[in-house]
Scaffold this active site. Structure first.
Site, PDB file in Angstrom:
ATOM      1  N   GLU A  52       0.808  -1.227   0.000  1.00  0.00           N
ATOM      2  CA  GLU A  52       0.000   0.000   0.000  1.00  0.00           C
ATOM      3  C   GLU A  52       0.845   1.284   0.000  1.00  0.00           C
ATOM      4  O   GLU A  52       0.662   2.176   0.820  1.00  0.00           O
ATOM      5  CB  GLU A  52      -0.956  -0.005   1.193  1.00  0.00           C
ATOM      6  CG  GLU A  52      -1.903  -1.187   1.183  1.00  0.00           C
ATOM      7  CD  GLU A  52      -2.779  -1.281   2.423  1.00  0.00           C
ATOM      8  OE1 GLU A  52      -2.726  -0.366   3.265  1.00  0.00           O
ATOM      9  OE2 GLU A  52      -3.512  -2.272   2.551  1.00  0.00           O
ATOM     10  N   GLU A 109      -5.964 -11.165  -1.184  1.00  0.00           N
ATOM     11  CA  GLU A 109      -6.786 -10.974   0.014  1.00  0.00           C
ATOM     12  C   GLU A 109      -8.272 -10.926  -0.349  1.00  0.00           C
ATOM     13  O   GLU A 109      -9.003 -10.017   0.041  1.00  0.00           O
ATOM     14  CB  GLU A 109      -6.381  -9.684   0.737  1.00  0.00           C
ATOM     15  CG  GLU A 109      -4.918  -9.634   1.123  1.00  0.00           C
ATOM     16  CD  GLU A 109      -4.530  -8.346   1.844  1.00  0.00           C
ATOM     17  OE1 GLU A 109      -5.423  -7.672   2.395  1.00  0.00           O
ATOM     18  OE2 GLU A 109      -3.322  -8.011   1.857  1.00  0.00           O
TER      19      GLU A 109
END
Length: 740
Positions: free
Chosen positions: A368, A486
């Site tokens: 991220e 995920e």
């Protein structure tokens, strides 16, 4: 006041007439009039409590205005490729305004990659937390145009409370959204999205946004739902060479899989790879500077090793979930780089194993690092409070290539991924990541793949968007891998008050969406670029979405809370069955049964004074080997009855793998495979040359043997022996095959 008055005057008149027509002369009393009967007041129903919406109908604005009064915000170009005109118009009531003379008009010119690229929003609407609300807005557009209407929590979470995707008809339509708020909520937002192909060069009008609190409704009784049948027995069996992963809690967490046999059963049945939800993140592995804590992660790695599972490591470098000392670290740029590289090196080295049998086979190196606009997190190009990163702010963009170089130096074998959320639908963000990868390639920085987190909602994004974004990464040259890291699918809520249970219809929608996602991945990503698909959790109640962005009830995963499979699992399995080609294994030429000890010590015996035990922490292949100890003669060891195995004049390849038990020993024994044959005499035939075995690695004993004994054998024993009595050793993969 409304009254109802009843008078008994008819009865009085009738009595008077009877008296006039006859009777005695006595005075007859006249009945007294019955008094008025007044009905009680019926209270008018109380008006619902209205939401505090200012200028909901745009009547306070002027024609051509692009910044309306109140909390309205017009965003005509939230994505770089999206352009539109959004302004206040004036019209006769009922034509292009629903009520009054003002409305908002949207004309889409060019599209972004997502519907929210063009948006009208009413921000920061005050509400009373814990209440159910009904909101409405009136919309009109040419037949076939459409818009997505959302009630969400405010930025930066944008938690979904209600969603209606509406196709317009050419007439004014009332769009109604019901939303259940959490006790902690104090603000919500209305968001309407228009960046859709059917809207290009067409006008859509909006008017009269309003809302009110709904009466509390009694708790709904949950019925006994009959879900569609699940017949899938094992996902991993359908795709034996494809990573099918699952994220798991471990360590000191109350729902750790280590203490939950039901979860272990599911994992071992369906999955071949694990990701640690939390315990391999920086704050857990290095809670204090220079002090690394591996107990929990080692426990998970050992569990994986014992069950032939691999692990995808998560994560070396992240702006979140880093220890306080790391967050407040003091030092110049060089000191920050040293600190970061040391963390990567120490962790990667700890989990790197000798040889090719690593359990941790891949890593999210950086997580991220980009904002939604494609700029670096920490570059402060947005007003988002999440636009912070100690790594960018103290090192700059250079922290990214430095991280990957450090990871490759510490673990030369692992696949190195960049991982981020919303890459599955946000083109600006994905393009920034692809540019980073191309820059890495141009400058010799190692990177092996991109991880798509994929925390998504049912049917959002649509499958065409998912396919297009996967394809962008597939097309990178040199090739890199594509991994969905995920995956979970939020089910609650879309277009109304949240569900209190998962309906069978909704479960089948989820089944179809999982099928579509897996099918699209397998059709788009070539076999040599498939990093696999990981589900972010096992059973629904363990999902992080139960508490994000606020407490709710969700069903995003493949298993119910009672550990039974959901229809979504069948959807995943159906896609695997359709698109994964499982090669039929060639007929085995192996003549020796259980030479790999995967069935334990069945058919093997100790020879002489030696003892043999099944070892599950050491194996050349598979899970098991045999440990030989306590030998007092060179011929002592481990043996197997092979009577009748060999045929006269046939030649055989014979081999076994051995490894010394004590890595610190200075002894290097000679070890070989021998065949003892009992017939008219006893013969000891050397099947493999004597091989010197040193510490550290598995060593192969290998040779060929032509069987020349023509007389009837009464016994035949195959055994491993050693010249050194003090040497304890492991044995695995003993093999006898016919030379054709």
């Amino acid at each position: 006041m409304n009254k109802s008055i009843f008078r008994n005057t008819g009865l009085v008149t009738l009595v008077s007439l009877l008296m006039a027509c006859g009777g005695d002369n006595k005075d007859t009393p006249v009945p007294e009039p019955i008094p008025e009967v007044v009905a009680p007041d019926t209270p008018a129903p109380e008006a619902p409590i209205a939401a505090e919406i200012a200028n909901g109908g745009f009547e306070e604005d002027t024609t051509g205005q692009t910044t309306p009064v109140g909390n309205w915000v017009f965003r005509p170009d939230q994505e770089s490729s999206a352009t539109s005109t959004i302004e206040i118009i004036e019209s006769q009531e009922g034509v292009n305004t629903y009520k009054g003379t003002k409305a908002a008009e949207v004309i889409v010119n060019t599209l972004g990659d997502n519907p929210w690229g063009i948006e009208i929003a009413y921000e920061d609407l005050p509400i009373t937390g814990g209440k159910n609300y009904e909101f409405s807005v009136w919309a009109k557009g040419e037949e076939g145009t459409s818009a997505d209407f959302w009630i969400q929590t405010p930025a930066p979470d944008y938690g979904q409370l209600s969603l209606v995707k509406e196709t317009l008809t050419g007439e004014w339509q009332k769009i109604t959204l019901t939303a259940a708020t959490a006790e902690a909520d104090s603000l919500v937002r209305l968001a309407i999205h228009f960046s859709k192909e059917e809207n290009i060069n067409k006008s859509i009008y909006l008017d009269e946004f309003s809302g009110f609190i709904l009466d509390d409704v009694p708790a709904e009784e949950i019925p006994d739902v009959q879900y569609s049948e699940v017949t899938a027995q094992s996902l991993k069996a359908l795709a034996p060479n494809f990573n099918i992963g699952v994220a798991v809690p471990a360590g000191g967490f109350g729902n750790s899989i280590i203490d939950r046999p039901e979860i272990k059963t599911i994992i071992e049945q369906h999955f071949n790879q694990l990701s640690a939800e939390n315990i391999m993140k920086p704050t857990y592995l290095q809670p204090t500077q220079g002090e690394f804590f591996y107990d929990d992660s080692d426990e998970l790695v050992n569990y994986a090793k014992d069950n032939s599972l691999t692990i995808h490591g998560h994560v070396f470098v992240w702006h979140s979930q880093i220890a306080p000392w790391m967050q407040s670290f003091q030092g110049d740029k060089a000191a920050w780089i040293t600190m970061m590289e040391n963390h990567i090196t120490q962790v990667a080295t700890h989990f790197e194993e000798e040889g090719d049998n690593d359990t941790v086979v891949s890593w999210d190196v950086v997580n991220e690092a980009f904002m939604e606009n494609g700029k670096y997190r920490g570059e402060k190009t947005t007003n988002d409070s999440a636009d912070e990163s100690v790594w960018f702010e103290n090192i700059g963009a250079e922290f990214l290539p430095l991280s990957y170089k450090a990871a490759r130096a510490a673990d030369p074998d692992a696949d190195l991924y960049y991982n981020d959320y919303n890459l599955i639908w946000n083109a600006d963000k994905l393009d920034a990541v692809i540019n980073m990868v191309n820059d890495f390639h141009n400058n010799g920085v190692p990177i092996d793949g991109i991880g798509f987190q994929s925390h998504i909602s049912l049917n959002s994004p649509d499958i065409s968007t998912i396919q297009a974004h996967l394809q962008k990464v597939v097309d990178i040259r040199p090739k890199i891998k594509v991994k969905i890291t995920e995956l979970d699918v939020r089910m609650n809520n879309e277009g109304g008050i949240p569900l209190t249970y998962l309906t069978s219809e909704r479960a089948d929608e989820q089944k179809q969406y999982y099928y579509d996602i897996v099918k699209t991945y397998l059709e788009t990503v070539p076999e040599d670029q498939r990093g696999g698909i990981t589900i972010w959790g096992v059973i629904d109640e363990d999902s992080w979405l139960q508490n994000w962005p606020e407490p709710t009830t969700e069903w995003p995963l493949l298993f119910f809370n009672d550990f039974t499979a959901k229809p979504a699992l069948q959807g995943f399995a159906n896609a695997l069955k359709e698109l994964i080609e499982v090669a039929e294994p060639a007929p085995s030429s192996e003549l020796l049964s259980n030479g790999d000890f995967e069935d334990g010590l069945d058919s093997w015996q100790a020879r002489g004074s030696a003892s043999i035990t099944l070892e599950t922490t050491q194996a050349h292949n598979g899970n098991n080997s045999a440990l030989v100890q306590g030998r007092t003669e060179t011929w002592n060891g481990i043996q197997k009855d092979v009577k009748g195995l060999f045929t006269v004049d046939k030649t055989y390849n014979v081999s076994a793998w051995v490894k010394l038990f004590d890595d610190s020993t200075t002894v290097s024994p000679d070890i070989k495979l021998t065949l003892q044959i009992e017939h008219t005499s006893t013969e000891y035939l050397e099947l493999t040359p004597v091989t010197t075995v040193n510490t550290g690695d598995w060593v192969q004993l290998s040779g060929t043997y032509t069987h020349s004994i023509t007389t009837q054998e009464s016994a035949a024993l195959l055994y491993v022996e050693s010249s050194e009595l003090t040497a304890d050793f492991y044995v695995d993969d003993v093999s006898v095959t016919l030379v054709e």
